[in-house]
Motif scaffolding. Structure first.
Motif, PDB file in Angstrom:
ATOM      1  N   TYR A 130       8.281  19.606   5.518  1.00  0.00           N
ATOM      2  CA  TYR A 130       8.658  21.012   5.377  1.00  0.00           C
ATOM      3  C   TYR A 130       7.904  21.508   4.236  1.00  0.00           C
ATOM      4  N   PRO A 131       7.108  22.368   4.573  1.00  0.00           N
ATOM      5  CA  PRO A 131       6.091  23.242   3.476  1.00  0.00           C
ATOM      6  C   PRO A 131       7.026  24.081   2.752  1.00  0.00           C
ATOM      7  N   LYS A 132       6.643  24.340   1.238  1.00  0.00           N
ATOM      8  CA  LYS A 132       7.181  25.169   0.317  1.00  0.00           C
ATOM      9  C   LYS A 132       6.227  25.932  -0.515  1.00  0.00           C
ATOM     10  N   TRP A 133       5.914  27.208  -0.339  1.00  0.00           N
ATOM     11  CA  TRP A 133       5.319  27.933  -1.119  1.00  0.00           C
ATOM     12  C   TRP A 133       6.052  28.151  -2.423  1.00  0.00           C
ATOM     13  N   THR A 134       5.699  27.425  -3.776  1.00  0.00           N
ATOM     14  CA  THR A 134       6.717  27.719  -4.664  1.00  0.00           C
ATOM     15  C   THR A 134       6.213  28.712  -5.733  1.00  0.00           C
ATOM     16  N   PHE A 135       7.063  29.553  -6.498  1.00  0.00           N
ATOM     17  CA  PHE A 135       6.416  30.473  -7.425  1.00  0.00           C
ATOM     18  C   PHE A 135       7.348  30.647  -8.547  1.00  0.00           C
ATOM     19  N   THR A 136       6.751  31.628  -9.520  1.00  0.00           N
ATOM     20  CA  THR A 136       7.196  31.940 -10.635  1.00  0.00           C
ATOM     21  C   THR A 136       7.360  33.278 -10.648  1.00  0.00           C
TER      22      THR A 136
END
Length: 230
Positions: A161-167
């Motif tokens: 499962y892809p996950k575009w992580t961010f701050t």
């Protein structure tokens, strides 16, 4: 990163279409569904192209389309050891499709379509050199029953499962691939453009090829400028 290029392309096209920003969680879901669509289409694509190849409509080498599709499928090929317990072998949790099952001496197991076939073959064939198996839920049952050692299974696993992580900085979401739960796109890199199109369609964006090309060129220019300034 593969996933960030797709994210930025979809974001640029969404803004062009007047839809504004979208939640990263929604993007991740649409991207995963697009990956599954591509994954499930590989088997059909291979069969179709092999039929064309058999009719002499496909050349070899770099022009061999079936081999190119197989390379994409091979991205998901995995092997593992399965052990015997209570008469069954538990299958890997990430298994999606079987490829091959072999024992310690490389004897290949043949699959049975139902329990009736399994019982018939088992009754007339007790040789360990010609083993069979049948899938029962998340396990397999093998014959002959004298087989109890570890087996090697080759299979196609589920895509991650892809996950575009961010701050969040100044109320803006900035890509952060260093996050512990980051997951890049789990698919052959050649699928990037098609994934952009599919994700955009799930956001209701009517995408044309020139739009995608313009977006990709714009993103490449942004990355070039960023690299140049560092």
């Amino acid at each position: 990163m593969y996933i960030d290029r797709i994210f930025q392309s979809v974001k640029a096209l969404a803004n062009t279409d007047g839809r504004g920003n979208f939640k990263p969680s929604t993007f991740n879901l649409h991207l995963y569904n697009s990956i599954l669509e591509k994954f499930e289409g590989y088997v059909y694509d291979i069969n179709q192209e092999v039929n064309r190849e058999n009719r002499g409509l496909i050349n070899g080498g770099l022009e061999n389309i079936p081999d190119k599709i197989r390379q994409k499928v091979a991205h998901f090929l995995k092997s593992g050891t399965i052990t015997h317990a209570s008469g069954l072998y538990a299958l890997p949790e990430d298994l999606r499709y079987f490829d091959t099952i072999v024992d310690g001496t490389d004897n290949m197991f043949e699959t049975c379509k139902d329990m009736n076939e399994f019982n018939i073959i088992k009754s007339v064939n007790a040789a360990a050199q010609y083993p069979i198996y049948i899938k029962i839920g998340t396990n397999i049952k093998v014959a002959p029953s004298t087989i109890t050692g570890n087996l090697i299974i080759y299979y196609l696993r589920n895509p991650l499962y892809p996950k575009w992580t961010f701050t969040v900085v100044d109320n803006a979401e900035l890509f952060n691939p260093s996050a512990g739960d980051f997951q890049d796109v789990d698919m052959h890199p050649s699928e990037e453009d098609d994934l952009v199109i599919r994700v955009c369609q799930k956001f209701g964006i009517s995408l044309k090829e020139p739009d995608l090309q313009a977006s990709m060129q714009n993103q490449e220019q942004i990355e070039f400028n960023q690299n140049k300034s560092t």
